[in-house]
Write an enzyme that holds these catalytic residues in place. Structure first.
Site: not given
Ligand code: AP5
Length: 217
Positions: A14, A89, A128, A162, A173
């Site tokens: 994402k 979410r 990552r 992170r 997660r």
């Molecule tokens: P990346 O693009 O970083 O993946 P992502 O989908 O953004 O994953 P996140 O871990 O950031 O998502 P998340 O939803 O767990 O975290 P968030 O910060 O939102 O890609 C990952 C890696 O893979 C990278 O190194 C990239 O280079 C590689 N990659 C990407 N695409 C690829 C491909 N096609 N092939 C190979 N490699 C690839 O949330 C964190 C925390 O915040 C949550 O756990 C929760 O506690 C809280 N939170 C955030 N939003 C909310 C909400 N709305 N409600 C409640 N809690 C929330």
């Protein structure tokens, strides 16, 4: 103006794809994860409440998240449209988003579901890292900087990982995603808003699939 949601489990890509879409469509990424991490770094009340929840891989309460997003949508840089990354979410967050869009006379154009295999997400997330200066994202195996140890975007040599990017938290997660987030695909499916893309393809191929889905919406 284009308003889209990027949906997918942790590691689906994402954040990676949101950066590409920002450049392609001139719209701004709103990542609730990034916003919460900024609150944690600033040591604010929200940050103190969110820190332990995020480290455990659980979801931060809906009220906090909805308040942050509603305020952010009023900023000038959101006028051309937004890419919602990590929000909504839960079903209550999706319903709150509908209400706030209506109040702001905005509409949701498309929900892009990035489909991946859970098992591969642990490797993606534990490998990552990102630039501490400009936030550009990298991966130990899939997306290394062109010059070892130097950020492609800003030239910095300082990188960070992170706190919640360890195998145990990733599993929590993923569980939270399947329990609370995946059901909202049905909510948007019933409104005819969902386009699914294959997130197991190479990064560039996923970008092309997403751009095509947005252009057709
Ligand atoms: P990346 O693009 O970083 O993946 P992502 O989908 O953004 O994953 P996140 O871990 O950031 O998502 P998340 O939803 O767990 O975290 P968030 O910060 O939102 O890609 C990952 C890696 O893979 C990278 O190194 C990239 O280079 C590689 N990659 C990407 N695409 C690829 C491909 N096609 N092939 C190979 N490699 C690839 O949330 C964190 C925390 O915040 C949550 O756990 C929760 O506690 C809280 N939170 C955030 N939003 C909310 C909400 N709305 N409600 C409640 N809690 C929330």
């Amino acid at each position: 103006m284009i308003n889209i949601i990027l949906l997918g489990p942790p590691g689906a890509g994402k954040g990676t794809q949101a950066k590409v879409l920002e450049d392609s469509f001139g719209i701004v990424q709103l990542s609730t994860g990034d916003m919460l991490r900024a609150e944690v770094s600033a040591g604010s009340d929200i940050g103190r409440e969110a820190d332990a929840i995020m480290k455990a891989g659980q979801l931060v309460p809906d009220g906090i998240i909805v308040g942050i997003i509603s305020k952010r949508l009023d900023d000038d840089d959101c006028r051309q449209g937004v890419i919602l990354d990590g929000f909504p979410r839960t079903l209550p967050q999706a319903e709150a988003l509908d209400t706030m869009l209506e109040e702001k006379s905005l509409k949701l154009d498309r929900v892009l579901s990035i489909e991946v295999d859970d098992d591969a997400m642990v490797e993606r997330i534990t490998g990552r890292f990102s630039c501490s200066q400009c936030g550009a994202g990298y991966h130990d195996k899939f997306q290394r900087p062109a010059k070892e140890g130097v950020c492609d975007s800003c030239g910095s040599t300082d990188f960070i990982r992170r706190a919640d990017d360890n195998a145990e938290t990733v599993r929590a997660r993923l569980e939270a995603y399947h329990k609370s987030t995946k059901p909202i695909l049905d909510y948007y499916g019933e409104k005819g808003l969902v386009s699914a893309v294959d997130g197991m393809s190479a990064i560039e191929e996923v970008s092309e699939q997403l751009k095509t889905a947005i252009t057709r919406s």
